[in-house]
Structure formats: structure tokens, C-alpha cells
Design a protein around this motif. Structure first.
Motif, short mmCIF file in Angstrom:
data_model
loop_
_atom_site.label_atom_id
_atom_site.label_comp_id
_atom_site.label_asym_id
_atom_site.label_seq_id
_atom_site.Cartn_x
_atom_site.Cartn_y
_atom_site.Cartn_z
N MET A 1 0.83 -1.19 0.00
CA MET A 1 0.00 0.00 0.00
C MET A 1 0.88 1.25 0.00
O MET A 1 1.85 1.34 0.74
CB MET A 1 -0.90 0.00 1.24
N VAL A 2 0.54 2.22 -0.86
CA VAL A 2 1.34 3.44 -0.95
C VAL A 2 0.94 4.41 0.16
O VAL A 2 -0.19 4.42 0.64
CB VAL A 2 1.18 4.13 -2.32
N ASP A 3 1.91 5.23 0.58
CA ASP A 3 1.67 6.22 1.62
C ASP A 3 1.11 7.52 1.04
O ASP A 3 0.37 8.22 1.72
CB ASP A 3 2.97 6.54 2.36
N THR A 4 1.47 7.84 -0.21
CA THR A 4 1.10 9.13 -0.79
C THR A 4 0.50 8.92 -2.18
O THR A 4 1.05 8.17 -2.99
CB THR A 4 2.34 10.04 -0.90
N THR A 5 -0.60 9.60 -2.43
CA THR A 5 -1.19 9.57 -3.77
C THR A 5 -1.08 10.97 -4.38
O THR A 5 -1.27 11.98 -3.71
CB THR A 5 -2.67 9.17 -3.72
N ALA A 6 -0.74 10.99 -5.66
CA ALA A 6 -0.66 12.25 -6.41
C ALA A 6 -1.53 12.12 -7.65
O ALA A 6 -1.56 11.06 -8.29
CB ALA A 6 0.78 12.56 -6.80
N GLU A 7 -2.26 13.17 -7.96
CA GLU A 7 -3.06 13.18 -9.18
C GLU A 7 -2.76 14.46 -9.94
O GLU A 7 -2.65 15.55 -9.35
CB GLU A 7 -4.56 13.08 -8.85
N ILE A 8 -2.61 14.30 -11.24
CA ILE A 8 -2.39 15.43 -12.15
C ILE A 8 -3.65 15.55 -12.97
O ILE A 8 -4.01 14.63 -13.71
CB ILE A 8 -1.16 15.19 -13.04
N VAL A 9 -4.35 16.67 -12.83
CA VAL A 9 -5.66 16.80 -13.45
C VAL A 9 -5.51 17.39 -14.87
O VAL A 9 -4.90 18.43 -15.07
CB VAL A 9 -6.62 17.64 -12.58
N LEU A 10 -6.06 16.66 -15.83
CA LEU A 10 -5.96 17.05 -17.23
C LEU A 10 -7.27 17.67 -17.71
O LEU A 10 -8.34 17.36 -17.21
CB LEU A 10 -5.64 15.83 -18.11
N PHE A 11 -7.17 18.51 -18.71
CA PHE A 11 -8.32 19.14 -19.35
C PHE A 11 -7.92 19.42 -20.79
O PHE A 11 -6.71 19.51 -21.10
CB PHE A 11 -8.71 20.45 -18.63
N ASP A 12 -8.88 19.53 -21.69
CA ASP A 12 -8.55 19.80 -23.08
C ASP A 12 -7.74 21.09 -23.19
O ASP A 12 -8.10 22.11 -22.59
CB ASP A 12 -9.82 19.92 -23.93
N GLY A 13 -6.63 21.01 -23.91
CA GLY A 13 -5.78 22.17 -24.11
C GLY A 13 -4.68 22.34 -23.08
O GLY A 13 -3.94 23.32 -23.12
N PHE A 14 -4.52 21.35 -22.15
CA PHE A 14 -3.41 21.45 -21.20
C PHE A 14 -2.08 21.34 -21.95
O PHE A 14 -2.01 20.73 -23.01
CB PHE A 14 -3.52 20.37 -20.11
N ASP A 15 -1.05 21.96 -21.41
CA ASP A 15 0.26 21.84 -22.04
C ASP A 15 0.88 20.49 -21.69
O ASP A 15 0.94 20.12 -20.51
CB ASP A 15 1.19 22.97 -21.56
N GLU A 16 1.33 19.79 -22.71
CA GLU A 16 1.83 18.43 -22.53
C GLU A 16 2.91 18.33 -21.45
O GLU A 16 2.81 17.53 -20.52
CB GLU A 16 2.40 17.89 -23.86
N LEU A 17 3.95 19.14 -21.57
CA LEU A 17 5.09 19.01 -20.66
C LEU A 17 4.73 19.41 -19.23
O LEU A 17 5.29 18.87 -18.27
CB LEU A 17 6.27 19.84 -21.17
N ASP A 18 3.77 20.32 -19.09
CA ASP A 18 3.32 20.72 -17.74
C ASP A 18 2.82 19.52 -16.94
O ASP A 18 2.96 19.50 -15.70
CB ASP A 18 2.15 21.71 -17.83
N ALA A 19 2.22 18.57 -17.63
CA ALA A 19 1.65 17.40 -16.95
C ALA A 19 2.55 16.18 -17.05
O ALA A 19 2.79 15.48 -16.05
CB ALA A 19 0.28 17.07 -17.54
N ILE A 20 3.06 15.91 -18.23
CA ILE A 20 3.82 14.68 -18.46
C ILE A 20 5.19 14.74 -17.81
O ILE A 20 5.72 13.73 -17.33
CB ILE A 20 3.92 14.37 -19.97
N GLY A 21 5.80 15.94 -17.77
CA GLY A 21 7.09 16.09 -17.09
C GLY A 21 7.00 15.69 -15.62
O GLY A 21 7.71 14.79 -15.16
N PRO A 22 6.10 16.33 -14.84
CA PRO A 22 5.94 15.92 -13.44
C PRO A 22 5.51 14.46 -13.28
O PRO A 22 5.96 13.78 -12.36
CB PRO A 22 4.85 16.87 -12.92
N TYR A 23 4.67 13.98 -14.18
CA TYR A 23 4.23 12.59 -14.10
C TYR A 23 5.42 11.64 -14.19
O TYR A 23 5.57 10.71 -13.38
CB TYR A 23 3.22 12.28 -15.22
N GLU A 24 6.30 11.89 -15.15
CA GLU A 24 7.46 11.01 -15.31
C GLU A 24 8.39 11.10 -14.10
O GLU A 24 8.90 10.09 -13.62
CB GLU A 24 8.23 11.35 -16.59
N VAL A 25 8.60 12.31 -13.59
CA VAL A 25 9.43 12.47 -12.40
C VAL A 25 8.86 11.67 -11.23
O VAL A 25 9.58 10.93 -10.55
CB VAL A 25 9.54 13.96 -12.01
N LEU A 26 7.57 11.82 -10.98
CA LEU A 26 6.96 11.15 -9.83
C LEU A 26 6.93 9.63 -10.02
O LEU A 26 7.15 8.88 -9.06
CB LEU A 26 5.57 11.70 -9.57
#
Length: 198
Positions: A1-26
Motif C-alpha cells: 500500500m502506498v503512503d502518498t497519492t498524487a493526481e495530475i488533473v488534465l483538461f482539453d488544451g493542457f500543455d503536454e510538458l506541464d503534466a507529463i514532465g511531473p508525471y514522469e518524475v513522480l
């Protein structure tokens, strides 16, 4: 079981790197030993979200009650698109405020700060955003600073697009230790830039 959950909320027109960069890091942080699960989510159930450069992303599900919620930017300078449309609609800001009130740490990348501002989370706080939104953010009650990453405890903001990578690395360091953050930084061949403000 994980201790921390993170969610990156997407919407039409979001900037790719704004979301995918942090996602890959995490995600890399989890592989390096952080007890962390990260998902790409939307407000409402949908099969595909189309980003600002036409990347089509299949989200993992809908927004829950994560420990950390990250809001990307994109599309602030274009009417009826991206963050501008999300702010005008109000539903995303309401959802962000609801998660924050329930105890989530909230972070933004780039012009995602305008959603946090609309949610009332930046009043009197130091905050960073992309240069195209600085004047608009200064017109609110936020204390706009020219920094790459700003940590004000339960609210964090990051400036331009690639600063989301530094934001996510800082979150790894803050929550799981410098060793994991450094391992991910080295693995991704990313030289962290600037001191964290706050």
C-alpha cells in the motif's frame, strides 16, 4: 500500500510538458523507492484528453481525493481554450478548492496558477507562473515572484513549462528525501535549476 497519492488533473488544451514532465518524475520516484502512486485524471469520465499540441492522452480515471494535486497550464492566451476555458468554466477551480479544503497539497505548473488563483488559494501567498500570465496574476491578490519553484507549504507553484520537472523533483525531495530526488534527477539527465523559494 502506498503512503502518498498524487493526481495530475488534465483538461482539453493542457500543455503536454506541464503534466507529463511531473508525471514522469513522480513515476521515476516511485521506482526509486518513494511510496507514491501517481495518476493522470480528469474532472469527468472521458476516454481521451487532447493537449495543446494535439497529444491525445488516456487518463487513468477521474479526480479523487489525492494527497497531492497538480494542475498544469496551457492555453491562457487563447479564448475558449485550455486554462482560460477552465477558469471561465469554474468547475476545475471549485474541484481544486474542494480537495485543498479536504487536506490536499495543491501545486500548479505554468499558467495552472490561474486556476489556483480562481480557487482562492493564492490570496496573500507568493506564487509563480509563466511570463504570459504574470500581469493577470499580479492583478489578483497573489504576491507574484519571479522564481522557478515556490513552496508555500500546502500550496506550490512553478513558473514556465519545464519548471514542472523541478517542481516534481522538489516534491520528491520534500516528501521522500534528497537521495530519491537526486537519483531521479540523474536518471533523467536533468540538472535542477534555481533554488526553491519559500
Amino acid at each position: 500500500m502506498v503512503d502518498t497519492t498524487a493526481e495530475i488533473v488534465l483538461f482539453d488544451g493542457f500543455d503536454e510538458l506541464d503534466a507529463i514532465g511531473p508525471y514522469e518524475v513522480l513515476e521515476n520516484g516511485a521506482q526509486a523507492g518513494a511510496s507514491l502512486e501517481t495518476d493522470l485524471v480528469t474532472l469527468e469520465e472521458t476516454d481521451i484528453v487532447t493537449a495543446s499540441h494535439d497529444l491525445r492522452v488516456e487518463p487513468h480515471g477521474t479526480l479523487g481525493q489525492p494527497d497531492v494535486l497538480i494542475v498544469p497550464g496551457g492555453g491562457w492566451t487563447t479564448a475558449n481554450e485550455g486554462v482560460r476555458a477552465a477558469v471561465d468554466d469554474g468547475a476545475l477551480a471549485d474541484a481544486v478548492d474542494g480537495r485543498f479544503t479536504a487536506g490536499a497539497t495543491v501545486a500548479s505548473v505554468c499558467t495552472g496558477a490561474m486556476v489556483l488563483s480562481e480557487a482562492g488559494l493564492l490570496e496573500g501567498r507568493p506564487a509563480a507562473t509563466h511570463p504570459v500570465a504574470v500581469d493577470d496574476l499580479e492583478a489578483t491578490s497573489a504576491n507574484v515572484v519571479d522564481e522557478r519553484v515556490v513552496d508555500d507549504g500546502d500550496v506550490l507553484t512553478a513558473g514556465g513549462v519545464t519548471s514542472g520537472i523541478d517542481l516534481a523533483l522538489w516534491l520528491l525531495e520534500r516528501e521522500f528525501g534528497e537521495e530519491i530526488a537526486n537519483e531521479v534527477s540523474e536518471q533523467m539527465a536533468h540538472e535542477r535549476r534555481g533554488e526553491v523559494f519559500g
